[in-house]
Design an enzyme around this catalytic site. Structure first.
Site, PDB file in Angstrom:
ATOM      1  N   ASP A  63       0.701  -1.131   0.029  1.00  0.00           N
ATOM      2  CA  ASP A  63       0.075   0.118   0.030  1.00  0.00           C
ATOM      3  C   ASP A  63       0.800   1.229   0.044  1.00  0.00           C
ATOM      4  O   ASP A  63       2.042   1.148   0.530  1.00  0.00           O
ATOM      5  CB  ASP A  63      -1.014   0.224   1.079  1.00  0.00           C
ATOM      6  CG  ASP A  63      -1.704  -1.147   1.400  1.00  0.00           C
ATOM      7  OD1 ASP A  63      -2.237  -1.474   0.238  1.00  0.00           O
ATOM      8  OD2 ASP A  63      -1.954  -1.590   2.571  1.00  0.00           O
ATOM      9  N   ASP A  69       0.737   7.530   9.026  1.00  0.00           N
ATOM     10  CA  ASP A  69       0.797   5.923   9.252  1.00  0.00           C
ATOM     11  C   ASP A  69       2.335   5.765   9.951  1.00  0.00           C
ATOM     12  O   ASP A  69       2.373   5.306  10.924  1.00  0.00           O
ATOM     13  CB  ASP A  69       0.949   5.269   8.030  1.00  0.00           C
ATOM     14  CG  ASP A  69      -0.227   5.342   7.095  1.00  0.00           C
ATOM     15  OD1 ASP A  69      -0.805   6.362   7.074  1.00  0.00           O
ATOM     16  OD2 ASP A  69      -0.547   4.387   6.367  1.00  0.00           O
ATOM     17  N   GLU A  92       1.659  -3.662  10.804  1.00  0.00           N
ATOM     18  CA  GLU A  92       1.407  -3.918   9.573  1.00  0.00           C
ATOM     19  C   GLU A  92       2.269  -2.942   8.738  1.00  0.00           C
ATOM     20  O   GLU A  92       2.692  -3.479   7.567  1.00  0.00           O
ATOM     21  CB  GLU A  92      -0.080  -3.402   9.524  1.00  0.00           C
ATOM     22  CG  GLU A  92      -0.829  -3.604   7.868  1.00  0.00           C
ATOM     23  CD  GLU A  92      -1.674  -2.846   7.371  1.00  0.00           C
ATOM     24  OE1 GLU A  92      -2.516  -2.292   8.188  1.00  0.00           O
ATOM     25  OE2 GLU A  92      -1.493  -2.502   6.220  1.00  0.00           O
ATOM     26  N   GLU A  93       2.910  -2.012   9.266  1.00  0.00           N
ATOM     27  CA  GLU A  93       3.832  -1.195   8.376  1.00  0.00           C
ATOM     28  C   GLU A  93       5.339  -1.698   8.585  1.00  0.00           C
ATOM     29  O   GLU A  93       6.234  -1.025   7.808  1.00  0.00           O
ATOM     30  CB  GLU A  93       3.807   0.166   9.116  1.00  0.00           C
ATOM     31  CG  GLU A  93       2.437   0.958   9.267  1.00  0.00           C
ATOM     32  CD  GLU A  93       1.995   1.232   7.770  1.00  0.00           C
ATOM     33  OE1 GLU A  93       2.847   1.168   6.640  1.00  0.00           O
ATOM     34  OE2 GLU A  93       0.934   1.362   7.521  1.00  0.00           O
ATOM     35  N   ASP A 115      -2.418  -2.682  13.632  1.00  0.00           N
ATOM     36  CA  ASP A 115      -2.138  -1.822  12.505  1.00  0.00           C
ATOM     37  C   ASP A 115      -2.411  -0.195  12.930  1.00  0.00           C
ATOM     38  O   ASP A 115      -3.308   0.130  13.596  1.00  0.00           O
ATOM     39  CB  ASP A 115      -3.468  -2.397  11.567  1.00  0.00           C
ATOM     40  CG  ASP A 115      -3.574  -1.334  10.397  1.00  0.00           C
ATOM     41  OD1 ASP A 115      -2.922  -0.317  10.303  1.00  0.00           O
ATOM     42  OD2 ASP A 115      -4.581  -1.396   9.453  1.00  0.00           O
ATOM     43  N   LEU A 117      -2.743   2.754  11.721  1.00  0.00           N
ATOM     44  CA  LEU A 117      -3.616   3.689  11.383  1.00  0.00           C
ATOM     45  C   LEU A 117      -4.215   2.849  10.006  1.00  0.00           C
ATOM     46  O   LEU A 117      -3.802   3.218   8.952  1.00  0.00           O
ATOM     47  CB  LEU A 117      -3.084   5.024  10.560  1.00  0.00           C
ATOM     48  CG  LEU A 117      -3.761   6.226  10.962  1.00  0.00           C
ATOM     49  CD1 LEU A 117      -4.221   6.496  12.306  1.00  0.00           C
ATOM     50  CD2 LEU A 117      -2.985   7.427  10.643  1.00  0.00           C
ATOM     51  N   ASP A 118      -5.521   2.186  10.581  1.00  0.00           N
ATOM     52  CA  ASP A 118      -5.950   1.522   9.308  1.00  0.00           C
ATOM     53  C   ASP A 118      -7.122   2.424   8.739  1.00  0.00           C
ATOM     54  O   ASP A 118      -7.476   3.417   9.271  1.00  0.00           O
ATOM     55  CB  ASP A 118      -7.065   0.471  10.253  1.00  0.00           C
ATOM     56  CG  ASP A 118      -7.965  -0.277   9.209  1.00  0.00           C
ATOM     57  OD1 ASP A 118      -7.416  -1.039   8.329  1.00  0.00           O
ATOM     58  OD2 ASP A 118      -9.195  -0.131   9.184  1.00  0.00           O
ATOM     59  N   GLU A 274      -5.752  -6.878  11.364  1.00  0.00           N
ATOM     60  CA  GLU A 274      -7.003  -6.296  11.307  1.00  0.00           C
ATOM     61  C   GLU A 274      -8.079  -7.503  11.615  1.00  0.00           C
ATOM     62  O   GLU A 274      -9.057  -7.052  12.361  1.00  0.00           O
ATOM     63  CB  GLU A 274      -7.274  -5.782   9.806  1.00  0.00           C
ATOM     64  CG  GLU A 274      -6.181  -4.973   9.272  1.00  0.00           C
ATOM     65  CD  GLU A 274      -6.274  -4.453   8.075  1.00  0.00           C
ATOM     66  OE1 GLU A 274      -6.017  -5.477   7.223  1.00  0.00           O
ATOM     67  OE2 GLU A 274      -6.451  -3.179   7.497  1.00  0.00           O
TER      68      GLU A 274
END
Ligand code: FDP
Length: 331
Positions: A63, A69, A92-93, A115, A117-118, A274
């Site tokens: 992404d 983020d 997630e990052e 995560d 900043l979803d 998530e």
């Protein structure tokens, strides 16, 4: 006097129920609350701080990463590292997990997945985003380096899960396996206050939530189910921030679906960061969460930190009805 109980008070009060004699687990939950306040402050000021916009790098799952983020990710890592009670994190990052291994830190038995900043594609347009987290007890021995298996645990092993929604008001919702409780941030007091005790999802709702733009790529069963929803005059709602869409579903009932698509044949959303935490919340609130093959999300095996899955989550009757449509076709 009408005084609302704060998140810290609530956690301390429940500490004995959790048999958390050392206070380690409660301390970790309190640190999640602190990190949420810091991220909330910056999310709210984002437009003023020249912090909006694409950073121009791609994260490990492909992404676009935005500045906020990165900030939220760094905040989460630093707060959890400095808590002294978290053995390590997987975000997630980041491509890989981060081990906070420190010889002085012999009593860290928990790891956190998150995560930061979803829904980050919504940041630029002032639409709700959120932080999602899950807490596991590590499998490896305390005082030794962490292993990938400490993080790649099934969702049923989660000891706590929660999210923070930066919306019209900021809310922190979490469960440690019993009830799901929601706290609203009171800016004047600077505290999360209990506003939604023992949240329960309605057994059925009038909303369905899916990116209908991908309809031509969905399985026939999903298409049939969507036609059924339209025939029933159900209302379509899709924010495009999973955390916000699932929060609405928790409060009002209904269903959120992110099925397999041509570009994401396994589904788009990540199990670890998530789907599992949000599935734990929804299940503990009385709802249901499965993949397109009707396997319970919380029981899926995880081989890879960034593994994805399809997800159908929400009110039990709506999820069951959707599944019956998928299984009535064979293509
Ligand atoms: P985003 O890419 O903006 O971070 O997993 C990420 C996520 O948002 C979810 O929050 C959201 O539900 C979904 O992706 C949106 O994906 P589509 O744009 O493909 O609908």
């Amino acid at each position: 006097m009408d005084r609302r109980i704060t998140l810290d008070e609530f956690i301390v009060e429940r500490q004995s129920n959790l048999q958390d004699v050392s206070g380690e687990f409660s301390g970790l939950l309190r640190h999640m609350g602190i990190a949420a306040k810091i991220i909330n402050r910056v999310v709210n000021k984002a437009g003023l701080m020249d912090i909006l916009g694409l950073q121009g790098v791609i994260n490990s799952t492909g992404d676009n990463v935005q500045k906020l983020d990165i900030y939220a990710n760094e905040m989460m890592i630093e707060y959890l590292r400095n808590s002294g009670i978290c053995a390590g994190v997987a975000s997630e990052e980041n491509d890989d997990f981060i081990d906070f291994f420190d010889k002085k830190l012999l009593r860290s038995s928990y790891v956190v997945v998150f995560d930061p900043l979803d829904g980050s594609s919504n940041i630029d347009v002032n639409i709700s985003v959120g932080t999602i987290f899950g807490i596991y007890k590590r499998l490896s021995e305390e005082g030794t380096p962490l292993d990938r298996s400490d993080f790649c645990q099934k969702g049923i092993e989660l000891v706590a899960a929660g999210y923070v929604l930066y919306g019209t008001s900021t809310m922190l919702v979490y469960t440690t396996g019993a009830a799901v409780n929601g706290f609203t941030y009171d800016r004047g007091v600077g505290e999360f206050c209990l506003s939604h005790p023992e949240m329960k999802i309605p057994q059925k709702g009038k909303y369905y939530s899916i990116n209908q733009g991908y309809i031509h790529t969905f399985h026939k069963g999903i298409k049939n189910y969507l036609e059924h929803c339209a025939r029933q005059n159900k209302a379509l709602r899709y924010i495009g921030s999973m955390v916000a869409d699932v929060h609405r579903t928790l409060c009002l009932g209904g269903i959120f679906l992110y099925p397999a698509t041509t570009s994401n044949p396994e589904g788009k959303l990540r199990i670890l960061y998530e789907c599992n935490p949000l599935s734990m919340i929804i299940e503990k609130a009385g709802g249901k969460s499965v993949n397109e093959s009707n396997q319970r999300i919380l029981e899926l095996e995880i081989q890879d930190l960034h593994q994805r899955c399809s997800i159908i989550i929400g009110s039990t009757q709506d999820v069951d009805e959707a599944i019956s449509y998928f299984h009535s076709v064979t293509d």
